[in-house]
Motif scaffolding. Structure first.
Motif, PDB file in Angstrom:
ATOM      1  N   GLY A   8       0.615  -1.316   0.342  1.00 44.83           N
ATOM      2  CA  GLY A   8      -0.351   0.014  -0.021  1.00 44.83           C
ATOM      3  C   GLY A   8       0.575   1.236   0.108  1.00 44.83           C
ATOM      4  N   THR A  12       0.053   4.408   5.171  1.00 42.94           N
ATOM      5  CA  THR A  12      -1.438   4.315   5.574  1.00 42.94           C
ATOM      6  C   THR A  12      -1.269   3.018   6.808  1.00 42.94           C
ATOM      7  N   LYS A  14       1.048   0.317   6.978  1.00 43.66           N
ATOM      8  CA  LYS A  14       1.387  -0.929   6.283  1.00 43.66           C
ATOM      9  C   LYS A  14       2.507  -2.485   7.892  1.00 43.66           C
ATOM     10  N   HIS A 195      -4.444  -5.627   0.794  1.00 40.68           N
ATOM     11  CA  HIS A 195      -3.436  -3.688  -0.101  1.00 40.68           C
ATOM     12  C   HIS A 195      -3.988  -2.549   1.177  1.00 40.68           C
ATOM     13  N   ARG A 197      -5.461   0.647   2.494  1.00 42.31           N
ATOM     14  CA  ARG A 197      -5.708   2.143   2.879  1.00 42.31           C
ATOM     15  C   ARG A 197      -5.837   2.610   3.357  1.00 42.31           C
ATOM     16  N   ASP A 199      -8.688   7.041   3.502  1.00 41.86           N
ATOM     17  CA  ASP A 199      -8.866   7.309   3.161  1.00 41.86           C
ATOM     18  C   ASP A 199      -8.663   8.593   2.745  1.00 41.86           C
ATOM     19  N   ARG A 200      -8.281   9.182   0.877  1.00 40.17           N
ATOM     20  CA  ARG A 200      -7.464  10.186   0.503  1.00 40.17           C
ATOM     21  C   ARG A 200      -7.166  11.119   1.140  1.00 40.17           C
ATOM     22  N   ARG A 272       0.098   9.049  -4.717  1.00 41.06           N
ATOM     23  CA  ARG A 272      -0.603   8.618  -5.264  1.00 41.06           C
ATOM     24  C   ARG A 272      -0.288   7.557  -6.808  1.00 41.06           C
ATOM     25  N   VAL A 275      -0.444   3.511  -4.567  1.00 46.29           N
ATOM     26  CA  VAL A 275      -2.459   3.208  -5.015  1.00 46.29           C
ATOM     27  C   VAL A 275      -2.147   3.402  -5.977  1.00 46.29           C
ATOM     28  N   GLN A 279      -3.211  -0.697  -7.009  1.00 43.97           N
ATOM     29  CA  GLN A 279      -4.253  -1.449  -7.272  1.00 43.97           C
ATOM     30  C   GLN A 279      -4.785  -2.212  -8.092  1.00 43.97           C
TER      31      GLN A 279
END
Length: 302
Positions: A8, A12, A14, A195, A197, A199-200, A272, A275, A279
């Protein structure tokens, strides 16, 4: 055996996720060992800027491929792939569960997928590196576009090292340079991919705070020590986000406020890209650490 891969974007969580899984494996009577997949955590002395877990933060779980390169050495994906696969095989031989964790997409993919690395040529690479230094990434991008438009479009005009690698491969083989992942079915072994993740908006806030914390913790002093250790004799480590800006601050080219702002912007951009890369992985639905541990420990007797 089942490999667990925790991937990820930076920031985030990990590292914490991998440790929680390892704890859960231990509660079920097994043992887990963690294999680093962050290219910059390979380097000795690069701790603050990479958020490397210190020995006291590893909860007693063995970690591999941390602090294995000197700052002046260049990291290479094929060498990392061989070392990581060797570490995973040794972990399995001990009857333990391997957990691959990190956010360096190409490094992770080299372990998880059936990657074929094109031949290299030291003299050609040196010439291309010199051209990159003299002409810049945009000129290298234009040169690649003339011979492999698809690769140029996929890599973009800013990643000088990948442009050099692509030009080297195309020149040597006369064939297009493959960018991105092999087909999904080419995963080389049973793997549960998680993965991680965020929220942006939450991630942006978290990343900005993390960069500010890097400066508060002393990344400038760490960069000074790395300079003394030869970081500027190599190519890879000195370009690490945060360290390049800290070195520029040491040299008086920018002040601390600008160094922090530049690092925050570059970190957001890097996240970015991560991500987008991850994905494409065939990630399993999110599982809690206990469920993951049960699957992994169950595979030990398979």
């Amino acid at each position: 055996m089942t490999l667990i891969a925790v991937v990820g974007a930076t920031g985030t969580g990990k590292t914490a996720a991998s440790l929680d899984i390892a704890d859960a494996v231990a509660r079920l009577g097994g043992t887990a060992e963690i294999v680093n997949c962050d290219a910059m955590q390979l380097y000795r002395g690069m701790d603050i800027g990479t958020a490397k877990a210190g020995v006291d933060d590893r909860r007693g779980h063995p970690h591999h491929l941390l602090d294995v390169l000197e700052p002046w050495q260049d990291a290479a994906v094929p060498a990392y792939r061989d070392a990581a696969l060797g570490a995973i095989a040794a972990i399995e031989a001990r009857g333990a569960v391997p957990i691959l964790v990190g956010g360096s997409g190409l490094y992770a993919s080299s372990v998880l997928y059936d990657f074929a690395f094109p031949a290299t040529d030291a003299a050609l690479r040196a010439d291309l590196d010199a051209e990159l230094e003299a002409s810049g990434a945009a000129a290298m991008h234009a040169r690649l576009a003339a011979v492999d438009a698809s690769a140029a479009a996929a890599i973009g005009p800013h990643n000088g090292r990948r442009l050099v690698r692509a030009l080297e491969a195309v020149t040597l083989t006369g064939e297009p340079f493959r960018v991105g992942l092999p087909p999904e079915e080419s995963l080389v072994r049973p793997t549960i991919i998680q993965h991680v993740r965020a929220d942006r908006a939450e991630l942006v806030e978290r990343l900005d705070a993390r960069v500010a914390r890097m400066w508060a913790l002393g990344i400038v002093d760490e960069a000074r020590a790395l300079r003394e250790a030869g970081i500027e004799r190599g190519t890879t480590a000195q370009q690490a986000i945060g360290y390049r800006q800290a070195l520029d601050q040491l040299d008086g080219r920018i002040d601390e406020s600008e160094a922090v702002e530049r690092t925050q912007a570059l970190t957001r951009r890097y996240a970015r890209r991560q991500v987008s890369w991850f994905q494409r992985y065939p990630a399993a639905p999110p599982m809690d650490p206990t469920e993951l541990a049960r699957r992994a420990v169950g595979s030990l007797g398979a």
